[in-house]
Design an enzyme around this catalytic site. Structure first.
Site, short mmCIF file in Angstrom:
data_model
loop_
_atom_site.label_atom_id
_atom_site.label_comp_id
_atom_site.label_asym_id
_atom_site.label_seq_id
_atom_site.Cartn_x
_atom_site.Cartn_y
_atom_site.Cartn_z
N ASP A 34 8.30 2.71 100.44
CA ASP A 34 7.14 3.39 100.09
C ASP A 34 7.16 4.85 99.49
OD1 ASP A 34 5.44 0.87 98.96
OD2 ASP A 34 4.16 0.47 101.08
N ASP A 175 2.78 -7.25 95.26
CA ASP A 175 3.09 -5.93 96.74
C ASP A 175 1.27 -5.56 97.02
OD1 ASP A 175 2.95 -3.88 98.49
OD2 ASP A 175 3.67 -2.70 97.24
#
Length: 219
Positions: A34, A175
């Site tokens: 991320d 996600d």
């Protein structure tokens, strides 16, 4: 094939290489990385050099999720790491030109092209793009913060996405808020790459969690 892709978030950046090595030892294939710019989302994390250190000192594959504006420039920078996947956000794009310029560039580098959409972005907007992407990332929480609860309305979006990409070689990745209590529903609706952040990082027995998921889909 169902794959668990543990997220770099909430691991501390200084511990990420060790975490990546732990994941490797468990047989995990991808580290969902991320990257946040502090503008597209409030938080800022995962500097280029941190990921470079992981790349240079481990064998785990990088699935880079860019939560950032200046999509083309940021993609070009992180492409230097030669990751397997780079995913950028539809909502961060400035124009159609930037979208297709980015897609063309990533494909020229043999990097799989991922397109991410937020929970409130209509799934139908990606229908015309399914001939150009390799992965569709459906956010099931608002991007930017680990530990959020799965947004139930996203279940229907996953189901619609499965129908949109039917007969196409596109991975549906989901996600946010995925855990051992809801992964079965996510997969039944079409999710194939399961990004797990806090639920995996905080699991007392990560190996057993992986085995539980593997056993379920080995039937």
């Amino acid at each position: 094939m169902i794959k668990v892709c543990p997220s770099s978030n909430p691991c501390k950046e200084e511990d990420l290489l060790q975490y990546a090595k732990e994941l490797e030892a468990l047989g995990v294939e991808y580290l969902h990385s991320d990257v946040m710019d502090g503008q597209f989302v409030a938080n800022k994390c995962l500097d280029f050099e941190v990921l470079k250190n992981v790349r240079d000192n481990s064998n785990i594959l990088l699935d880079i999720h860019l939560m950032a504006y200046n999509v083309f420039d940021v993609c070009k920078k992180y492409a230097e790491l030669k990751p397997n996947i780079i995913t950028f956000h539809y909502e961060a794009l400035k124009s159609e030109r930037e979208l297709f310029k980015t897609i063309k560039y990533l494909k020229s580098k043999d990097i799989l092209v991922g397109l991410a959409i937020k929970p409130n972005t209509p799934i139908e907007i990606v229908e015309r793009l399914t001939n150009y992407i390799d992965l569709l990332l459906i956010m099931s929480v608002e991007p930017g913060k680990s530990g959020q609860k799965f947004i139930d309305d996203v279940y229907n979006k996953i189901d619609v996405a499965r129908k949109l990409v039917a007969n196409k070689d596109i991975i549906i990745e989901v996600d946010g808020g995925i855990n051992e209590n809801n992964f079965e529903k996510v997969v039944s609706l079409g999710g194939r790459f399961l990004v797990m952040g806090s639920a995996f990082y905080n699991a007392k027995n990560k190996a057993e969690l992986l085995k539980k998921i593997d056993r379920h889909y080995a039937k």
